[in-house]
Scaffold this active site. Structure first.
Site, PDB file in Angstrom:
ATOM      1  N   SER A 273       0.838  -1.212   0.000  1.00 41.77           N
ATOM      2  CA  SER A 273       0.000   0.000   0.000  1.00 41.77           C
ATOM      3  C   SER A 273       0.868   1.255   0.000  1.00 41.77           C
ATOM      4  O   SER A 273       0.538   2.246  -0.662  1.00 41.77           O
ATOM      5  CB  SER A 273      -0.932   0.002   1.204  1.00 41.77           C
ATOM      6  OG  SER A 273      -0.215  -0.213   2.400  1.00 41.77           O
TER       7      SER A 273
ATOM      8  N   ASN B  65       2.095   1.678  -3.673  1.00 42.12           N
ATOM      9  CA  ASN B  65       1.177   1.697  -4.806  1.00 42.12           C
ATOM     10  C   ASN B  65      -0.155   2.405  -4.586  1.00 42.12           C
ATOM     11  O   ASN B  65      -0.793   2.796  -5.559  1.00 42.12           O
ATOM     12  CB  ASN B  65       0.883   0.256  -5.246  1.00 42.12           C
ATOM     13  CG  ASN B  65       2.135  -0.484  -5.669  1.00 42.12           C
ATOM     14  OD1 ASN B  65       2.885   0.001  -6.489  1.00 42.12           O
ATOM     15  ND2 ASN B  65       2.365  -1.644  -5.094  1.00 42.12           N
ATOM     16  N   TYR B  66      -0.602   2.552  -3.337  1.00 41.21           N
ATOM     17  CA  TYR B  66      -1.942   3.084  -3.109  1.00 41.21           C
ATOM     18  C   TYR B  66      -1.993   4.347  -2.259  1.00 41.21           C
ATOM     19  O   TYR B  66      -3.013   5.024  -2.236  1.00 41.21           O
ATOM     20  CB  TYR B  66      -2.827   2.012  -2.457  1.00 41.21           C
ATOM     21  CG  TYR B  66      -3.075   0.830  -3.359  1.00 41.21           C
ATOM     22  CD1 TYR B  66      -3.943   0.921  -4.436  1.00 41.21           C
ATOM     23  CD2 TYR B  66      -2.422  -0.379  -3.145  1.00 41.21           C
ATOM     24  CE1 TYR B  66      -4.172  -0.154  -5.277  1.00 41.21           C
ATOM     25  CE2 TYR B  66      -2.634  -1.471  -3.982  1.00 41.21           C
ATOM     26  CZ  TYR B  66      -3.506  -1.352  -5.047  1.00 41.21           C
ATOM     27  OH  TYR B  66      -3.715  -2.418  -5.880  1.00 41.21           O
ATOM     28  N   LEU B  67      -0.922   4.635  -1.550  1.00 41.86           N
ATOM     29  CA  LEU B  67      -0.933   5.799  -0.651  1.00 41.86           C
ATOM     30  C   LEU B  67      -0.198   6.972  -1.294  1.00 41.86           C
ATOM     31  O   LEU B  67       0.979   6.852  -1.664  1.00 41.86           O
ATOM     32  CB  LEU B  67      -0.265   5.438   0.681  1.00 41.86           C
ATOM     33  CG  LEU B  67      -0.930   4.303   1.467  1.00 41.86           C
ATOM     34  CD1 LEU B  67      -0.125   3.987   2.713  1.00 41.86           C
ATOM     35  CD2 LEU B  67      -2.360   4.663   1.833  1.00 41.86           C
TER      36      LEU B  67
END
Length: 745
Positions: free
Chosen positions: A699, A702-704
């Site tokens: 995360s 890639n997502y934060l």
């Protein structure tokens, strides 16, 4: 005249003695006999004025340098069995001085050849050696004698530490100056990724080397000489013999089928049962090679490192818009046996060797086109500046396209990340309207719209992946939201004190199990009941919906919006909210702040189902950490006891002894250090225990949105190095440079 003659003769005698007392290396030794010994004083005045008799050393006849007797070694008397050295005044009994120990070890190390002249002179003058040792540092002795210092790591001085720190700062500044600050430049027109691209193409793994003559493969106990292609595949299996994969039925079956395809007709007729194959000698050879590589000398490892660095320099960099950029995966993966993640149905199949004829090259028209390996040619050469890949090919296991891309810290990757997070930030402005719309759509007369609304509700609230259509049996049985089957959910009218609970149980990406019990709104619950009516467990839950249809609908609501953007948006929003709840300005200790950050990150990882198996060494590492905590608690208890005693002593004597007050302050500092160290270890143990089955890295990378973390670090006074390692800092250099403390996602 007679007097002058006597003086001359006396000088000659002295000169002769001095000559005899010279070592072959030119170092003078202490005079141990002759006339010089007679001239030694027999008395000396002590500081209190008394006369002290000094025993003259025994003289010994000097015949020649080769017959010269060894003089005393500084603090010690002549080596005679049963004779002990004389202690000087105030020197503790049977405890040699540090100077004496050093001289003793020095003598042994050098075979007793180097002697110290000034020590004998001190003895002849009757001065205590201890006093002289204080006046002259130990290093002086070594310099005078030309000795090498003892191989001990010397402590760095304050100046050296300061210089090292300044050097590190200078290197960091130079690196920053060289960095391509692409985020400060104007963006290219829409769709254009680069204007100039030149590279050397991918690096191919070396060709297979046949087995040596003394290593055999056996079938039914008999050695069999395999064809080159079959032998190579056999080696792949032999290398994995000590891995659990080779015990799995699916892996063994897939391997044997792939292996037989590489065999000749004669080999296929002979080898028909994997259980009767013996790969033992090949496996032993592989293990020996691994061990040999592990035991390489420093020089051999350096040669290997330099050879690898040459490959990196040639193939690992490209020129992008006249800037040198690092390529991420410039090496084509060597052939081997496919493993997959989880219980992948294709594990054990042969990953075939990629040839230049399989590879498509992408570069500028005006650049030097990469030269393929001798005797080969490229599949195709393209000049497409709307894509970011440098080379591509199709792998044989799942038929997916593989790409050679630039490194994570490159302009192309950085721009892509920045755009991704900006689109997720734009969703913040539209998300309320989108949520209102899908709640209305749950009551639509069209079943297609209802299914789309419920699927979007799950993607939004649970951060589920959208999922893609997959051919049956082609890949692992993994699903996303749109490809859920009836068997993957169970409806509970009431469960654990909650109403309208949906129980999910399916394999997500990388065959990671997703299991969750979630209370949902009554509209979604009623619709799910309708979707499941008259369906078998293997039927699709959303049978009138595909990922393509869902993304097309989302793009009509907001340009660039896909189901994946919801995942990024919800992950980043969750992090920001959790950081506000779990951390505050009153926190002083960095360890506490980092624990709060990791807990916020953990909430995101749980939301995104980023699980992992506990590390094999987890129990041992936790036991080691607990042992450290126990030891530190004992140290803290001791430090507190010493502090109390110091306070009592200071109270008794009052202010008459300032040293006691200084001691109290020192003990207070020691207690504080122990307390902070203990707190740090306890926080570390808590953090490690909570993270044992959660992967925080996925995360974070890639997502934060990295700007959330950077702003938090600046606001809380936490070094960015505590959150991101060097590779991650390079990847998010754009965010670190542009983010202010007041950034809000």
């Amino acid at each position: 005249m007679g007097r002058e003659k006597d003086v001359k003769e006396d000088r000659k005698t002295k000169h002769k003695v001095t000559k005899l007392n010279m070592r072959p290396n030119g170092n003078e030794v202490a005079e141990a006999g002759g006339d010089s010994a007679k001239s030694t004083k027999s008395t000396e005045k002590t500081p209190n004025g008394k006369i002290k008799k000094i025993k003259a050393p025994k003289t010994e006849k000097l015949e020649s340098p080769s017959n010269f007797s060894e003089p005393d070694d500084g603090n010690f008397t002549t080596k005679k069995k049963g004779v002990k050295r004389r202690r000087t005044k105030d020197e503790p009994a049977d405890v040699p001085t540090s100077e004496a120990l050093k001289n003793s070890s020095s003598t042994k190390r050098n075979g007793g050849k180097h002697k110290k002249r000034h020590h004998s002179e001190e003895e002849s003058d009757g001065e205590p050696l201890k006093k002289h040792a204080k006046k002259k540092p130990k290093t002086d002795v070594k310099i005078e004698e030309g000795e090498q210092p003892v191989s001990k790591k010397s402590k760095k001085t304050k100046e050296e530490i300061k210089e090292a720190r300044e050097l590190k700062i200078r290197q960091k500044e130079e690196e920053e100056q060289k960095r391509w600050r692409w985020w400060e430049e104007e963006k290219y027109e829409a769709g254009v990724k680069w204007r100039f691209l030149e590279h050397k193409g991918p690096y191919f793994p070396p060709d297979y080397q046949p087995l040596p003559d003394n290593v055999h493969f056996y079938y039914k106990g008999e050695p069999v000489k395999l064809s080159l292609a079959a032998e190579e595949v056999a080696v792949f299996f032999a290398q994995m013999l000590d891995h659990e994969y080779t015990t799995k039925k699916v892996f063994r079956e897939n391997f044997f089928k792939s292996w037989r395809r590489e065999m000749t007709h004669e080999e296929q007729l002979l080898i028909q049962d994997l259980d009767k194959c013996d790969f033992g000698e090949i496996h032993a050879m592989h293990k020996a090679k691994v061990e040999e590589k592990r035991n390489l000398s420093k020089e051999e490892k350096l040669v290997l490192k330099e050879a690898n660095q040459k490959i990196v320099e040639e193939f690992g960099y490209c020129t992008l818009d006249h800037h040198r950029e690092r390529i991420g995966n410039f090496k084509i993966e060597p052939p081997g046996l496919f493993r997959g993640r989880g219980e992948h149905p294709k594990q054990g199949k042969l990953k075939k060797r990629i040839q230049p004829e399989d590879v498509i090259i992408n570069c500028s028209r005006e650049s030097c086109i990469p030269v393929p390996p001798a005797g080969h040619h490229w599949k195709e050469v393209r000049h497409d500046n709307t894509v970011t890949w440098l080379a591509s090919w199709t792998e044989n296991i799942q038929g997916s396209i593989k790409y050679v891309m630039l490194n994570a810290n490159s302009k192309l990757k950085g721009e892509k990340d920045w755009e991704k997070y900006e689109v997720a930030r734009k969703l913040k402005q539209h998300v309320d309207g989108i949520r209102e719309q899908y709640l209305i759509d749950m009551k639509s007369k069209e079943m297609r719209i209802r299914q789309r609304a419920v699927a979007l509700y799950f993607i939004d609230k649970l951060a589920l992946r959208a999922g893609n259509e997959k051919e049956e049996g082609e890949t692992a049985d993994t699903v996303g939201c749109c490809s859920l089957r009836v068997e993957h959910i169970t409806l509970h009218k009431q469960l654990d004190g909650n109403e309208c609970v949906v129980e999910f149980d399916f394999l997500g990406k990388d065959s990671i199990r997703y299991y969750n019990k979630v209370p949902v709104i009554s509209k979604a619950f009623k619709n799910l009941k309708i979707f499941m009516e008259n369906k078998d467990p293997g039927d699709e839950l959303f049978d009138r919906l595909t990922t393509t249809m869902l993304n097309k609908h989302l793009s009509s609501l907001m340009p660039g919006l896909t189901a994946k953007v919801f995942r990024t948006y919800n992950a980043s929003t969750t992090l920001q909210q959790q950081l506000k709840e779990l951390t505050n300005d009153s926190m002083v200790n960095d360890a506490e702040k980092l624990l709060g950050y990791n807990r916020a990150n953990r909430a995101v990882a749980i939301l995104c189902n980023h699980q992992r198996a506990p590390p094999k060494t987890f129990e041992q590492s936790m036991a080691n950490l607990q042992a450290k905590i126990t030891s530190r608690k004992e140290q803290l208890a001791l430090a507190k006891t010493e502090l109390e005693q110091a306070k009592k002593d200071a109270k008794v004597k009052g202010s008459s002894d300032p040293k006691l007050q200084i001691l109290v302050e020192k003990k207070k500092a020691a207690v504080k250090r122990c307390s902070e160290s203990l707190l740090k270890l306890e926080v570390q143990a808590t953090d490690r225990e909570e993270n044992k089955q959660i992967a925080l890295g996925t995360s974070k990378l890639n997502y934060l949105d990295p700007r959330i973390s950077v702003a938090w670090c600046k606001r809380m006074g936490v070094p960015i190095e505590k959150i991101y390692n060097k590779t991650q800092r390079d990847k998010f250099a754009w965010a670190i440079d542009m983010t202010e403390t007041n950034f809000e996602f």
